[in-house]
Design a protein around this motif. Structure first.
Motif, PDB file in Angstrom:
ATOM      1  N   MET A   1       0.840  -1.206   0.000  1.00 24.99           N
ATOM      2  CA  MET A   1       0.000   0.000   0.000  1.00 24.99           C
ATOM      3  C   MET A   1       0.868   1.246   0.000  1.00 24.99           C
ATOM      4  SD  MET A   1      -3.266  -0.674   2.498  1.00 24.99           S
ATOM      5  CE  MET A   1      -2.335  -0.861   4.022  1.00 24.99           C
ATOM      6  N   LYS A   2       0.284   2.307  -0.514  1.00 22.64           N
ATOM      7  CA  LYS A   2       0.951   3.611  -0.462  1.00 22.64           C
ATOM      8  C   LYS A   2       0.163   4.529   0.471  1.00 22.64           C
ATOM      9  CE  LYS A   2       2.887   3.409  -5.117  1.00 22.64           C
ATOM     10  NZ  LYS A   2       2.747   3.918  -6.510  1.00 22.64           N
ATOM     11  N   ALA A   3       0.888   5.323   1.253  1.00 23.24           N
ATOM     12  CA  ALA A   3       0.231   6.244   2.176  1.00 23.24           C
ATOM     13  C   ALA A   3       0.775   7.642   1.955  1.00 23.24           C
ATOM     14  CB  ALA A   3       0.477   5.811   3.620  1.00 23.24           C
ATOM     15  N   VAL A   4      -0.064   8.645   2.198  1.00 23.68           N
ATOM     16  CA  VAL A   4       0.426  10.014   2.176  1.00 23.68           C
ATOM     17  C   VAL A   4       0.009  10.702   3.477  1.00 23.68           C
ATOM     18  CG1 VAL A   4      -1.609  10.879   0.916  1.00 23.68           C
ATOM     19  CG2 VAL A   4       0.510  12.225   0.931  1.00 23.68           C
ATOM     20  N   VAL A   5       0.969  11.412   4.055  1.00 24.39           N
ATOM     21  CA  VAL A   5       0.689  12.183   5.268  1.00 24.39           C
ATOM     22  C   VAL A   5       0.724  13.664   4.890  1.00 24.39           C
ATOM     23  CG1 VAL A   5       1.462  12.764   7.604  1.00 24.39           C
ATOM     24  CG2 VAL A   5       1.706  10.410   6.745  1.00 24.39           C
ATOM     25  N   ILE A   6      -0.398  14.346   5.088  1.00 26.08           N
ATOM     26  CA  ILE A   6      -0.442  15.783   4.783  1.00 26.08           C
ATOM     27  C   ILE A   6      -0.327  16.548   6.100  1.00 26.08           C
ATOM     28  CG2 ILE A   6      -1.755  17.630   3.658  1.00 26.08           C
ATOM     29  CD1 ILE A   6      -3.118  15.544   1.947  1.00 26.08           C
ATOM     30  N   GLY A   7       0.720  17.324   6.225  1.00 29.53           N
ATOM     31  CA  GLY A   7       1.004  18.035   7.476  1.00 29.53           C
ATOM     32  C   GLY A   7       2.042  17.258   8.262  1.00 29.53           C
ATOM     33  N   LYS A  23       4.649  -3.163   7.724  1.00 29.67           N
ATOM     34  CA  LYS A  23       5.049  -4.070   6.636  1.00 29.67           C
ATOM     35  C   LYS A  23       4.068  -4.104   5.467  1.00 29.67           C
ATOM     36  CE  LYS A  23       3.526  -7.877   9.537  1.00 29.67           C
ATOM     37  NZ  LYS A  23       3.946  -8.996  10.365  1.00 29.67           N
ATOM     38  N   PHE A  24       2.851  -3.565   5.666  1.00 26.62           N
ATOM     39  CA  PHE A  24       1.893  -3.519   4.556  1.00 26.62           C
ATOM     40  C   PHE A  24       2.023  -2.247   3.713  1.00 26.62           C
ATOM     41  CE2 PHE A  24      -0.234  -6.057   7.914  1.00 26.62           C
ATOM     42  CZ  PHE A  24      -0.226  -7.274   7.243  1.00 26.62           C
ATOM     43  N   ILE A  25       2.837  -1.326   4.186  1.00 33.41           N
ATOM     44  CA  ILE A  25       2.976  -0.040   3.489  1.00 33.41           C
ATOM     45  C   ILE A  25       4.378   0.051   2.894  1.00 33.41           C
ATOM     46  CG2 ILE A  25       3.005   2.481   3.807  1.00 33.41           C
ATOM     47  CD1 ILE A  25       0.943   2.033   6.083  1.00 33.41           C
ATOM     48  N   ASN A  26       4.462   0.199   1.586  1.00 31.60           N
ATOM     49  CA  ASN A  26       5.798   0.236   0.981  1.00 31.60           C
ATOM     50  C   ASN A  26       6.261   1.638   0.590  1.00 31.60           C
ATOM     51  OD1 ASN A  26       4.079   0.384  -1.208  1.00 31.60           O
ATOM     52  ND2 ASN A  26       4.318  -1.790  -1.680  1.00 31.60           N
ATOM     53  N   CYS A  27       5.350   2.620   0.622  1.00 29.48           N
ATOM     54  CA  CYS A  27       5.807   3.981   0.358  1.00 29.48           C
ATOM     55  C   CYS A  27       5.009   4.986   1.184  1.00 29.48           C
ATOM     56  CB  CYS A  27       5.696   4.311  -1.132  1.00 29.48           C
ATOM     57  SG  CYS A  27       6.476   5.904  -1.506  1.00 29.48           S
ATOM     58  N   VAL A  28       5.723   5.842   1.891  1.00 30.26           N
ATOM     59  CA  VAL A  28       5.079   6.901   2.670  1.00 30.26           C
ATOM     60  C   VAL A  28       5.447   8.253   2.060  1.00 30.26           C
ATOM     61  CG1 VAL A  28       4.852   7.996   4.942  1.00 30.26           C
ATOM     62  CG2 VAL A  28       5.163   5.507   4.773  1.00 30.26           C
ATOM     63  N   LEU A  33       2.718  22.419   3.237  1.00 33.45           N
ATOM     64  CA  LEU A  33       2.779  23.724   2.566  1.00 33.45           C
ATOM     65  C   LEU A  33       4.039  24.475   2.973  1.00 33.45           C
ATOM     66  CD1 LEU A  33      -0.846  25.184   2.636  1.00 33.45           C
ATOM     67  CD2 LEU A  33       0.435  24.279   0.685  1.00 33.45           C
ATOM     68  N   ASN A  34       4.519  24.177   4.189  1.00 32.69           N
ATOM     69  CA  ASN A  34       5.739  24.794   4.685  1.00 32.69           C
ATOM     70  C   ASN A  34       6.930  24.022   4.101  1.00 32.69           C
ATOM     71  OD1 ASN A  34       8.033  25.340   6.292  1.00 32.69           O
ATOM     72  ND2 ASN A  34       6.754  25.884   8.059  1.00 32.69           N
ATOM     73  N   LYS A  35       7.609  24.663   3.118  1.00 30.83           N
ATOM     74  CA  LYS A  35       8.687  23.979   2.389  1.00 30.83           C
ATOM     75  C   LYS A  35       9.837  23.580   3.313  1.00 30.83           C
ATOM     76  CE  LYS A  35       6.490  23.857  -1.277  1.00 30.83           C
ATOM     77  NZ  LYS A  35       5.795  22.562  -1.405  1.00 30.83           N
ATOM     78  N   GLU A  36      10.069  24.379   4.343  1.00 31.41           N
ATOM     79  CA  GLU A  36      11.127  24.094   5.319  1.00 31.41           C
ATOM     80  C   GLU A  36      10.801  22.786   6.069  1.00 31.41           C
ATOM     81  OE1 GLU A  36      14.623  24.427   6.883  1.00 31.41           O
ATOM     82  OE2 GLU A  36      13.923  25.839   5.342  1.00 31.41           O
ATOM     83  N   HIS A  37       9.518  22.646   6.433  1.00 31.18           N
ATOM     84  CA  HIS A  37       9.088  21.431   7.136  1.00 31.18           C
ATOM     85  C   HIS A  37       9.225  20.202   6.232  1.00 31.18           C
ATOM     86  CE1 HIS A  37       6.568  23.214  10.684  1.00 31.18           C
ATOM     87  NE2 HIS A  37       7.828  23.575  10.703  1.00 31.18           N
ATOM     88  N   LEU A  38       8.870  20.373   4.974  1.00 32.50           N
ATOM     89  CA  LEU A  38       8.968  19.258   4.025  1.00 32.50           C
ATOM     90  C   LEU A  38      10.429  18.807   3.897  1.00 32.50           C
ATOM     91  CD1 LEU A  38       7.349  17.505   2.051  1.00 32.50           C
ATOM     92  CD2 LEU A  38       7.781  19.228   0.275  1.00 32.50           C
ATOM     93  N   LYS A  39      11.305  19.794   3.768  1.00 27.66           N
ATOM     94  CA  LYS A  39      12.744  19.513   3.651  1.00 27.66           C
ATOM     95  C   LYS A  39      13.240  18.769   4.912  1.00 27.66           C
ATOM     96  CE  LYS A  39      16.969  22.156   2.743  1.00 27.66           C
ATOM     97  NZ  LYS A  39      17.429  22.945   3.891  1.00 27.66           N
ATOM     98  N   GLU A  40      12.845  19.294   6.066  1.00 29.05           N
ATOM     99  CA  GLU A  40      13.260  18.664   7.324  1.00 29.05           C
ATOM    100  C   GLU A  40      12.753  17.223   7.423  1.00 29.05           C
ATOM    101  OE1 GLU A  40      13.239  22.692  10.095  1.00 29.05           O
ATOM    102  OE2 GLU A  40      12.094  20.947  10.776  1.00 29.05           O
ATOM    103  N   ALA A  41      11.494  17.021   7.015  1.00 22.95           N
ATOM    104  CA  ALA A  41      10.904  15.680   7.104  1.00 22.95           C
ATOM    105  C   ALA A  41      11.680  14.696   6.230  1.00 22.95           C
ATOM    106  CB  ALA A  41       9.430  15.728   6.692  1.00 22.95           C
ATOM    107  N   LEU A  42      12.128  15.166   5.075  1.00 22.33           N
ATOM    108  CA  LEU A  42      12.928  14.311   4.179  1.00 22.33           C
ATOM    109  C   LEU A  42      14.295  14.042   4.807  1.00 22.33           C
ATOM    110  CD1 LEU A  42      11.949  15.873   0.746  1.00 22.33           C
ATOM    111  CD2 LEU A  42      11.788  13.428   1.308  1.00 22.33           C
ATOM    112  N   GLU A  43      14.913  15.104   5.315  1.00 22.01           N
ATOM    113  CA  GLU A  43      16.252  14.961   5.911  1.00 22.01           C
ATOM    114  C   GLU A  43      16.235  14.050   7.142  1.00 22.01           C
ATOM    115  OE1 GLU A  43      17.980  19.339   4.518  1.00 22.01           O
ATOM    116  OE2 GLU A  43      17.371  19.004   6.603  1.00 22.01           O
ATOM    117  N   LEU A  44      15.139  14.184   7.925  1.00 23.69           N
ATOM    118  CA  LEU A  44      15.038  13.369   9.135  1.00 23.69           C
ATOM    119  C   LEU A  44      14.589  11.938   8.832  1.00 23.69           C
ATOM    120  CD1 LEU A  44      13.239  16.063  11.344  1.00 23.69           C
ATOM    121  CD2 LEU A  44      15.501  15.123  11.824  1.00 23.69           C
ATOM    122  N   GLY A  45      14.234  11.705   7.572  1.00 23.60           N
ATOM    123  CA  GLY A  45      13.790  10.358   7.191  1.00 23.60           C
ATOM    124  C   GLY A  45      12.396  10.025   7.700  1.00 23.60           C
ATOM    125  N   LEU A  46      11.556  11.053   7.927  1.00 23.65           N
ATOM    126  CA  LEU A  46      10.191  10.774   8.397  1.00 23.65           C
ATOM    127  C   LEU A  46       9.352  10.176   7.265  1.00 23.65           C
ATOM    128  CD1 LEU A  46       9.402  14.082  10.402  1.00 23.65           C
ATOM    129  CD2 LEU A  46      10.500  11.992  11.226  1.00 23.65           C
TER     130      LEU A  46
END
Lengths: 277, 277
Positions: A1-7, A23-28, A33-46
């Motif tokens: 399954m694919k999941a998306v977290v908004i916010g 284990k049922f989710i293969n992509c998160v 909207l806050n580009k800084e938060h998006l960047k941080e979430a990627l960097e932190l591996g969230l």
């Protein structure tokens, strides 16, 4: 399954971290909207990666983890996306009545309102941590039109986060939350503002022991989030504050009138909390 | 040296435990009017043995760890004992002005007023534990008539408990304590009584997360002790409650008037606490 977290704040970020290990989710995917938060979430591996809102109809699970006013705006956008009936939508807002009213009839069968009673005084992606939900209560407001497929899928997922699930309707949720969560925040913000206004605040805070620290911790919470909650739950919040002030008035009267016997009974009554909590 | 601890509750019991491990003290006596508490303190090993009040003039250190009203009564009895000028008397009461007034001139040189800002919601000898004082602030109100011998002896002893010592006079102490400790307790007792009076209290408390639990913890504190504190510090307590209620009123007005911009600033101001605490 694919999941998306908004916010991708404290709640969304902590959720994403947990979804990544499911284990049922293969992509998160993540959206903020806050580009800084998006960047941080990627960097932190969230999250695994970002996605544009227009492409989220490829996801099986859509989690809305923004403040309530943003959730309501997002719901309007979701109704334009022609989502599959197999896509589950879950929102984690702090109040429920206004969100429930905003759900269009075509999304009702796949839309779950949930509220994990979990949080800290910190916010943003950096505040996220995997254990945030462990042992927390999660309130579920399930409309009778919700399809069993979605209800069971979400219950399985939330219980796997080790949350204790509690069912109630949206009116009960908003009423109870005003008392158990919003009122403590009003008190904490008030206590902090009062002490900060004292002339000798540094001297006073130098003495702070466990009781003051515990009570003022949540005064450090996000102003934006709480402005939104107090606005959305205005009537319940004002009602709970009114009742709380009546208890303060009782105390004040006992002490003013030197009625220490009545004060003792009132203090003793508060001790009854031990039996329940 | 020999020490006696009068009042073997949370504070006195925890103190006695620490005194027992002090290499300069070879006997820790205990006194408690509550025979059950005295028995428990002996069984738990908080003290070496009991002693009668009439024999405490053989002790080098006398610690008064009862509620304030009892401390005042004990001071009257102490003045009849013809104590050696080398005996240090230390009291650990929650308020200071009324105690200071009760000290007769013949005891002033050997009498130290101290307040360890440490505690839990539990009381009695069973609540005592050795680490209670670690990292806590201890306020010292040292009269100019106190002999250096006693002052230094007590400072050495209290700092060995790993407490952070802070000096102030008794008026400052009672004013600051009203804000930093007594007001949080009023709030907590009020919050508990409010929720306990709710018709659906069990349903509401079922949702309690960290914020409510933190804020209601001290509502489980001893009614007897807090009745005494609110009585002894009446003026300061009522003044701090009045100012706190003004902050609640600000919040109420912002929300009532839908002035969410002013609310936001007020919430943001409370966040300033982060910089100090």
């Amino acid at each position: 399954m694919k999941a998306v977290v908004i916010g991708l704040g404290l709640i969304g970020g902590s959720l994403a971290l947990n979804l990544k290990q499911n284990k049922f989710i293969n992509c998160v995917y993540g959206i903020d909207l806050n580009k800084e938060h998006l960047k941080e979430a990627l960097e932190l591996g969230l999250i695994h990666q970002e996605i544009s809102f227009d492409n989220i109809n490829e996801c099986d699970l859509i989690f809305l983890c923004t403040p309530v006013s943003a959730i309501i705006s997002i719901i309007k956008e979701l109704s334009k996306l022609n989502l599959s009936k197999n896509t589950s939508i879950i929102e984690f807002g702090s109040t429920k009545e206004s969100i429930k009213k905003a759900i269009p009839s075509e999304l009702k069968s796949q839309f779950i309102l949930a509220h994990p009673m979990a949080g800290t005084e910190n916010s943003g992606p950096k505040a996220a941590f995997k254990e945030l939900f462990t042992n927390a209560v999660c309130v579920l407001c399930i409309d009778k039109e919700v399809n069993n497929f979605h209800e069971h899928r979400i219950i399985e997922l939330l219980s796997s986060l080790k949350m204790r699930l509690v069912f109630m309707d949206e009116k009960e949720h908003d009423h109870h939350s005003a008392i158990i969560s919003h009122l403590p925040h009003i008190i904490s913000f008030s206590l902090a503002n009062y002490v900060l206004a004292c002339e000798d605040k540094k001297h006073i805070l130098n003495l702070a022991g466990g009781s003051f620290s515990d009570m003022s911790r949540i005064a450090k919470s996000s102003p934006l989030m709480w402005q939104n909650i107090f606005k959305e739950n205005k009537e319940n919040v004002l009602a709970s504050l009114k009742d709380f002030k009546e208890e303060l008035k009782k105390f004040e009267d006992f002490v003013n009138n030197d009625d220490y016997e009545a004060l003792f009974k009132w203090l003793q009554n508060a001790n009854e909390l031990r039996k329940i909590l």
